[in-house]
Design a protein around this motif. Structure first.
Motif, PDB file in Angstrom:
ATOM      1  N   ILE A  78       0.811  -1.161  -0.048  1.00  0.00           N
ATOM      2  CA  ILE A  78       0.112   0.054   0.022  1.00  0.00           C
ATOM      3  C   ILE A  78       0.926   1.147  -0.023  1.00  0.00           C
ATOM      4  O   ILE A  78       1.796   1.458   0.878  1.00  0.00           O
ATOM      5  N   CYS A  79       0.644   2.323  -0.880  1.00  0.00           N
ATOM      6  CA  CYS A  79       1.525   3.265  -1.164  1.00  0.00           C
ATOM      7  C   CYS A  79       2.831   3.104  -1.202  1.00  0.00           C
ATOM      8  O   CYS A  79       3.349   2.410  -2.062  1.00  0.00           O
ATOM      9  N   LEU A  80       3.610   3.590  -0.197  1.00  0.00           N
ATOM     10  CA  LEU A  80       5.181   3.508  -0.564  1.00  0.00           C
ATOM     11  C   LEU A  80       5.548   1.915  -0.477  1.00  0.00           C
ATOM     12  O   LEU A  80       6.108   1.267  -0.948  1.00  0.00           O
ATOM     13  N   GLY A  81       4.540   1.249   0.129  1.00  0.00           N
ATOM     14  CA  GLY A  81       4.555  -0.320   0.366  1.00  0.00           C
ATOM     15  C   GLY A  81       4.459  -0.954  -1.086  1.00  0.00           C
ATOM     16  O   GLY A  81       5.254  -1.990  -1.547  1.00  0.00           O
ATOM     17  N   MET A  82       3.700  -0.482  -1.941  1.00  0.00           N
ATOM     18  CA  MET A  82       3.552  -0.801  -3.354  1.00  0.00           C
ATOM     19  C   MET A  82       4.678  -0.516  -4.161  1.00  0.00           C
ATOM     20  O   MET A  82       5.278  -1.382  -4.706  1.00  0.00           O
ATOM     21  N   GLN A  83       5.345   0.721  -3.821  1.00  0.00           N
ATOM     22  CA  GLN A  83       6.622   0.996  -4.676  1.00  0.00           C
ATOM     23  C   GLN A  83       7.524   0.075  -4.310  1.00  0.00           C
ATOM     24  O   GLN A  83       8.623  -0.133  -5.079  1.00  0.00           O
ATOM     25  N   LEU A  84       7.777  -0.363  -2.906  1.00  0.00           N
ATOM     26  CA  LEU A  84       8.802  -1.214  -2.549  1.00  0.00           C
ATOM     27  C   LEU A  84       8.848  -2.613  -3.045  1.00  0.00           C
ATOM     28  O   LEU A  84       9.894  -3.338  -3.245  1.00  0.00           O
TER      29      LEU A  84
END
Length: 206
Positions: A78-84
């Motif tokens: 989710i959010c930055l978690g998706m980018q990671l």
């Protein structure tokens, strides 16, 4: 039960409250050896990509997250978690991500307001995908981000939004899912998406 990964950079409270409203059991988890006990994982995140990956590595979670995903169980960023979940980011230098999906996180470039913040409409690329069940073209979700993902494989892209360009909003490949926006802050549409993911986690048990 869903494990919400706590590596010191996630908005855990609001996500936990959203899962409680959906009546899905969850726990916060930061020990790599504990990930295997969960039917699904959520990787939240706010802040800078490089700092987040440093925290994840310092806790020994990077290899554990990769191993969990490679085992076929569902994980949602989710959010930055998706980018990671992606290969790399150019945020404040060059940083390697978890590499579960192929693509690069890049900065918004142009004469317009950054961060991209507020409600925006989803444009569905794969409306029949199970993660998008009961989600409609034009439904609004809530974004806050200054960097966005350029996916390498078009087949990974489930939905975009328009912010002076097509911006990656939802991705999926097999058991790996990502949402650039905050579903826990996105009203009925966000709750529907979280419920669809949680349902996928339940399916592992059957």
């Amino acid at each position: 039960m869903i494990g919400v990964i706590d590596y010191g950079m996630g908005n855990l409270y609001s996500l936990g409250k959203a899962l409680e409203r959906l009546e899905y059991a969850y726990e916060f988890v930061s020990q790599p050896e504990a990930l295997d006990k969960y039917e699904g994982l959520i990787l939240p995140g706010v802040g800078a990509f490089g700092d987040a990956m440093r925290n994840i590595r310092d806790l020994g979670l990077d290899a554990a997250i990769r191993g969990y995903a490679e085992g076929g169980r569902p994980i949602l960023g989710i959010c930055l978690g998706m980018q990671l979940l992606f290969s790399e980011s150019e945020e404040h230098g060059s940083h390697k991500g978890l590499g579960l999906l192929e693509g690069k996180v890049v900065k918004f470039q142009g004469d317009y307001k950054v961060p991209h913040m507020g409600w925006n409409e989803l444009q569905l690329a794969q409306p029949e995908h199970p993660l998008l069940a009961d989600v409609n073209e034009g439904d609004y979700v809530y974004f806050v981000h200054s960097y966005h993902v350029k996916v390498k494989q078009a087949s990974d892209l489930l939905a975009t939004c328009d912010y002076h360009q097509a911006v990656t909003a939802i991705v999926a490949r097999d058991n790996v899912y990502g949402m650039q926006f905050h579903p826990e802050k996105s009203g009925e549409t966000g709750m529907r998406l979280l419920a669809n993911f949680a349902g996928r986690c339940e399916g592992v048990l059957r």
